[in-house]
Structures are given as structure tokens and as C-alpha cells.
Design a protein around this motif. Structure first.
Motif, short mmCIF file in Angstrom:
data_model
loop_
_atom_site.label_atom_id
_atom_site.label_comp_id
_atom_site.label_asym_id
_atom_site.label_seq_id
_atom_site.Cartn_x
_atom_site.Cartn_y
_atom_site.Cartn_z
N ALA A 95 39.26 50.60 25.96
CA ALA A 95 40.14 49.97 24.98
C ALA A 95 41.57 49.96 25.53
CB ALA A 95 40.04 50.69 23.64
N LYS A 96 42.45 50.79 24.98
CA LYS A 96 43.86 50.73 25.36
C LYS A 96 44.12 51.21 26.78
CE LYS A 96 46.32 49.10 23.23
NZ LYS A 96 46.53 47.63 23.03
N GLY A 97 43.20 51.93 27.38
CA GLY A 97 43.36 52.32 28.77
C GLY A 97 43.33 51.15 29.72
N LYS A 98 42.72 50.05 29.30
CA LYS A 98 42.51 48.89 30.17
C LYS A 98 43.07 47.60 29.56
CE LYS A 98 39.68 50.75 33.39
NZ LYS A 98 39.86 50.63 34.84
N ASP A 99 44.07 47.70 28.73
CA ASP A 99 44.43 46.57 27.88
C ASP A 99 45.72 45.87 28.24
OD1 ASP A 99 43.43 45.12 25.69
OD2 ASP A 99 44.86 46.05 24.32
N CYS A 100 46.52 46.45 29.17
CA CYS A 100 47.90 45.97 29.30
C CYS A 100 48.05 44.82 30.29
CB CYS A 100 48.82 47.11 29.70
SG CYS A 100 48.48 47.78 31.33
N ALA A 101 47.28 44.77 31.38
CA ALA A 101 47.47 43.71 32.37
C ALA A 101 46.28 43.65 33.32
CB ALA A 101 48.75 43.93 33.17
N ILE A 102 45.95 42.43 33.73
CA ILE A 102 44.99 42.18 34.81
C ILE A 102 45.63 41.13 35.71
CG2 ILE A 102 42.73 41.30 35.48
CD1 ILE A 102 41.79 42.09 32.63
N THR A 103 45.85 41.48 36.96
CA THR A 103 46.44 40.52 37.89
C THR A 103 45.36 39.71 38.57
OG1 THR A 103 48.35 41.93 38.32
CG2 THR A 103 47.81 40.28 40.00
N LEU A 104 45.55 38.39 38.61
CA LEU A 104 44.70 37.48 39.37
C LEU A 104 45.59 36.69 40.32
CD1 LEU A 104 42.43 35.96 36.56
CD2 LEU A 104 41.93 37.91 38.03
N GLY A 105 45.11 36.45 41.54
CA GLY A 105 45.86 35.59 42.44
C GLY A 105 45.92 36.14 43.86
N PRO A 106 46.74 35.52 44.70
CA PRO A 106 47.62 34.40 44.38
C PRO A 106 46.93 33.05 44.25
CG PRO A 106 47.79 34.97 46.70
CD PRO A 106 46.90 35.99 46.07
N ALA A 107 45.65 32.98 44.70
CA ALA A 107 44.93 31.71 44.66
C ALA A 107 43.48 31.96 44.30
CB ALA A 107 45.01 31.01 46.02
N LEU A 108 42.82 30.92 43.83
CA LEU A 108 41.37 30.90 43.75
C LEU A 108 40.88 30.27 45.05
CD1 LEU A 108 38.57 31.07 42.40
CD2 LEU A 108 39.04 28.83 41.40
N VAL A 109 40.24 31.06 45.89
CA VAL A 109 39.79 30.59 47.20
C VAL A 109 38.32 30.23 47.10
CG1 VAL A 109 39.62 31.13 49.65
CG2 VAL A 109 41.48 32.11 48.27
N THR A 110 38.00 28.97 47.37
CA THR A 110 36.63 28.52 47.20
C THR A 110 35.70 29.16 48.22
OG1 THR A 110 37.15 26.56 48.53
CG2 THR A 110 37.26 26.34 46.12
N VAL A 111 34.43 29.24 47.85
CA VAL A 111 33.44 29.95 48.65
C VAL A 111 33.38 29.42 50.08
CG1 VAL A 111 30.97 30.42 48.87
CG2 VAL A 111 32.07 30.58 46.63
N ASP A 112 33.42 28.10 50.25
CA ASP A 112 33.32 27.53 51.59
C ASP A 112 34.43 28.00 52.51
OD1 ASP A 112 34.79 25.76 49.68
OD2 ASP A 112 35.32 24.73 51.53
N GLU A 113 35.60 28.24 51.94
CA GLU A 113 36.75 28.69 52.72
C GLU A 113 36.54 30.10 53.28
OE1 GLU A 113 41.25 27.97 53.33
OE2 GLU A 113 39.70 26.66 52.56
N LEU A 114 35.68 30.88 52.63
CA LEU A 114 35.48 32.28 53.01
C LEU A 114 34.24 32.49 53.87
CD1 LEU A 114 36.44 33.84 49.56
CD2 LEU A 114 37.79 33.94 51.67
N GLU A 115 33.52 31.43 54.18
CA GLU A 115 32.30 31.56 54.98
C GLU A 115 32.52 32.24 56.34
OE1 GLU A 115 28.95 31.11 54.36
OE2 GLU A 115 29.81 31.14 52.36
N PRO A 116 33.67 32.06 56.99
CA PRO A 116 33.87 32.75 58.27
C PRO A 116 33.83 34.27 58.16
CG PRO A 116 35.43 30.95 58.06
CD PRO A 116 34.75 31.08 56.74
N TYR A 117 33.96 34.80 56.95
CA TYR A 117 33.94 36.26 56.77
C TYR A 117 32.56 36.78 56.38
CZ TYR A 117 38.97 35.50 56.64
OH TYR A 117 40.26 35.12 56.95
#
Length: 315
Positions: free
Chosen positions: A181-203
Motif C-alpha cells: 500500500a503506502k510503502g509503494k505508492d509515491c512514484a514509479i519511474t518509466l523511461g526514458p523511452a519505450l524501446v521496441t523488441v526488435d531494437e533489443l534483439e542484438p542483446y
């Protein structure tokens, strides 16, 4: 492609990163709507070949790529993270057999999304504020009762995910026994980008994404690991989360914390309240991921707690 949401003085826009520039789509276009409509690839072609605007990357402010996803779940797929937390709290690190039966997750606060460079206030009243180094998988194609061998086909891309946590409030949550509940309620950071799956295939190594991840506090490295350290795969987590329910396009699902990627795992005092490294105003927290980019955020002072007073007793 690396999809971003950004602000450049004329409202929030959506676009793709192209080198040192952002190729933006028409005003009013959101990444959430593109994913829900199944038109991300087509929109990407438009951004590349006929953008509504092109701006230098250093002239825009990047926001969370998904500013209000339909839902956010956070898993616990790195079991060494849990063992380390147990050891830091004076336990032997042995896990109950239930942790080998299925992955676990909780529903997080989709209204508390922060951008990759936003300041993050300490949760009100907390003196044990923490970060967590994670990766978020974003659902592109909805589905339910997914098969673990094919569930990852429903992921459109990945982003860095910081599950900010008030550890002292979390103790109260766990004592009350009905979930985070309040232990996990204040912020969730996402970013800086949504990187599509195809872009990550080299990894990809042996069928699993294995890009490197790291976290620093005030420039001092806290941990370094790779995504393929996950004990439960994203395929297994999505299959479990989708049992009897729909995973909707745009939903975000966190990997859980990379081992030693939070301050709790580094506690070296008998009483965690005496640990001197909990986040303080002015601390700078950065997450990095190969192919994903980097977040950099300053922790700021939180607001004072408004007392609730005693409960009303109804007889």
C-alpha cells in the motif's frame, strides 16, 4: 524504435528518437493510443518519413513514455534480490518453497508515474526511502491465459522501471497483511523511452534478453547485473498474470529488482532504521540499461504527514 513522450513548450507530443533528434507525430497523438490501436509500426514509419516536427533531443524535456498506462503490475522475478533482503534483515536467506511454485506480483499505482528526469519527493513521513532497479515490459497485444513459451510475443517493448519504496511504510503494509500500500505508492519511474523488441534483439543470448543494467546513487555504483539473471522469465510472469484475466495493450509489468539494486539489500546495521544510506533530499539516483538509456532523478523533501487521529469505534 525508441518511442518517447516529450514536452517542448507547446504541449505533450509523441515521437521517436533518431540520433540526436526527436521526430514527432501530430499533436494529440499518444503512445497509449498507438499501442491500443495496434498502429505503432505504421506510426513509426510516419515519424521517420513524414514527421509533424523535428526537434533536437537536448531541446525537449522527456516525460515517461507511457504517462498513464491502463495498469501497472510489479513482479519479483530475481529471487536473489529477496534472499539478499532476508539476509540484510538478519534472516538466513532461505526461501519458502512457495517462491518456486509461481512468480508473484502486486498491482502498483498507475497514477504515480514519474518521468526519467523528474524530481521525486520522499514519501510523506518516510525516513527509509529506497530505489529499485527494474525493467518494465509493455504489453502490445492483449490476451489472457497465455502460454509461458509464447507470452513474450505479446510484449511490444521495454523501459527502465524504478519502483521507489518507503521501507518503513512497507513494514506497516506487511504487518497489516493485505498487500503493498503506502510503502509503494509515491512514484514509479518509466523511461526514458519505450524501446521496441526488435531494437533489443542484438542483446539476446540463448533465447533470452541479456542486456546490462546498473544503478548509481550520487555517482557511486550500487549494483550491476543483466536481465537474464531473472529466475522467472517475463514469459512465465505474463502467463501467470494472465490466468483468468486480460492483459491489455499498454499495460506495464515490472521485472522485480536486479540483485543488490536497492538500498535494503545493502543494510549493514541490526536495526534497518539505523542504516545511514537511505535516500535523502539532494541525492541523485540514476538507472542505466544497455539499449534502454538512462534515467537521472533528484530526490527532494517530502511533505509533512497530516495526522489521521484515532479510528472511530462503531458498536
Amino acid at each position: 524504435m525508441k518511442w518517447v513522450s516529450y514536452e517542448a513548450g507547446e504541449g505533450v507530443r509523441t515521437g521517436v528518437i533518431d540520433g540526436e533528434s526527436v521526430r514527432g507525430l501530430a499533436a494529440g497523438t499518444t503512445l497509449e493510443a498507438l499501442i491500443e490501436g495496434g498502429s505503432l509500426a505504421e506510426a513509426g514509419d510516419d515519424a521517420r518519413h513524414a514527421p509533424a516536427e523535428v526537434r533536437a533531443l537536448d531541446e525537449v524535456r522527456l516525460l515517461a513514455p507511457l504517462r498513464r498506462p491502463p495498469s501497472v503490475r510489479d513482479g519479483l522475478c530475481f529471487l536473489e534480490h529477496l534472499r539478499n533482503c532476508y539476509r540484510a534483515l538478519g534472516r538466513d536467506g532461505a526461501l519458502h518453497p512457495v517462491w518456486s511454485h509461481s512468480p508473484t506480483f502486486y498491482f502498483a499505482n498507475r497514477d504515480a508515474i514519474a518521468g526519467p528526469y523528474d524530481d521525486v519527493p520522499i514519501a510523506p513521513g518516510s525516513t527509509m526511502f529506497d530505489l529499485e532497479l527494474e525493467v518494465g515490459a509493455v504489453i502490445g497485444r492483449g490476451g489472457r491465459d497465455l502460454h509461458p513459451d509464447r507470452a513474450e510475443e505479446h510484449i511490444v517493448g521495454y523501459t527502465l522501471f524504478n519502483d521507489w519504496t518507503a521501507r518503513d511504510h512497507q513494514v506497516v503494509d506487511l504487518t497489516q497483511g493485505i498487500g503493498q500500500a503506502k510503502g509503494k505508492d509515491c512514484a514509479i519511474t518509466l523511461g526514458p523511452a519505450l524501446v521496441t523488441v526488435d531494437e533489443l534483439e542484438p542483446y539476446r543470448r540463448d533465447g533470452r534478453l541479456a542486456f546490462e543494467l546498473s544503478a548509481t546513487v550520487n555517482g557511486e555504483e550500487l549494483t550491476r547485473g543483466t536481465l537474464d539473471q531473472m529466475d522467472w522469465t517475463f514469459g512465465q510472469l505474463l502467463a501467470y498474470a494472465s490466468r483468468g484475466t486480460e492483459l491489455t495493450p499498454g499495460a506495464v509489468i515490472g521485472s522485480g529488482t536486479v540483485p543488490r539494486g536497492c538500498l535494503l539489500e545493502h543494510v549493514d546495521t541490526p536495526d534497518p532504521a539505523d542504516f545511514t544510506r537511505w535516500l535523502q533530499p539532494g541525492d541523485v539516483v540514476s538507472l542505466r540499461g544497455e539499449g534502454l538509456g538512462e534515467t537521472r532523478q533528484t530526490v527532494t523533501k517530502g511533505i509533512d504527514v497530516i495526522p489521521l487521529g484515532p479510528p472511530r469505534v462503531v458498536r
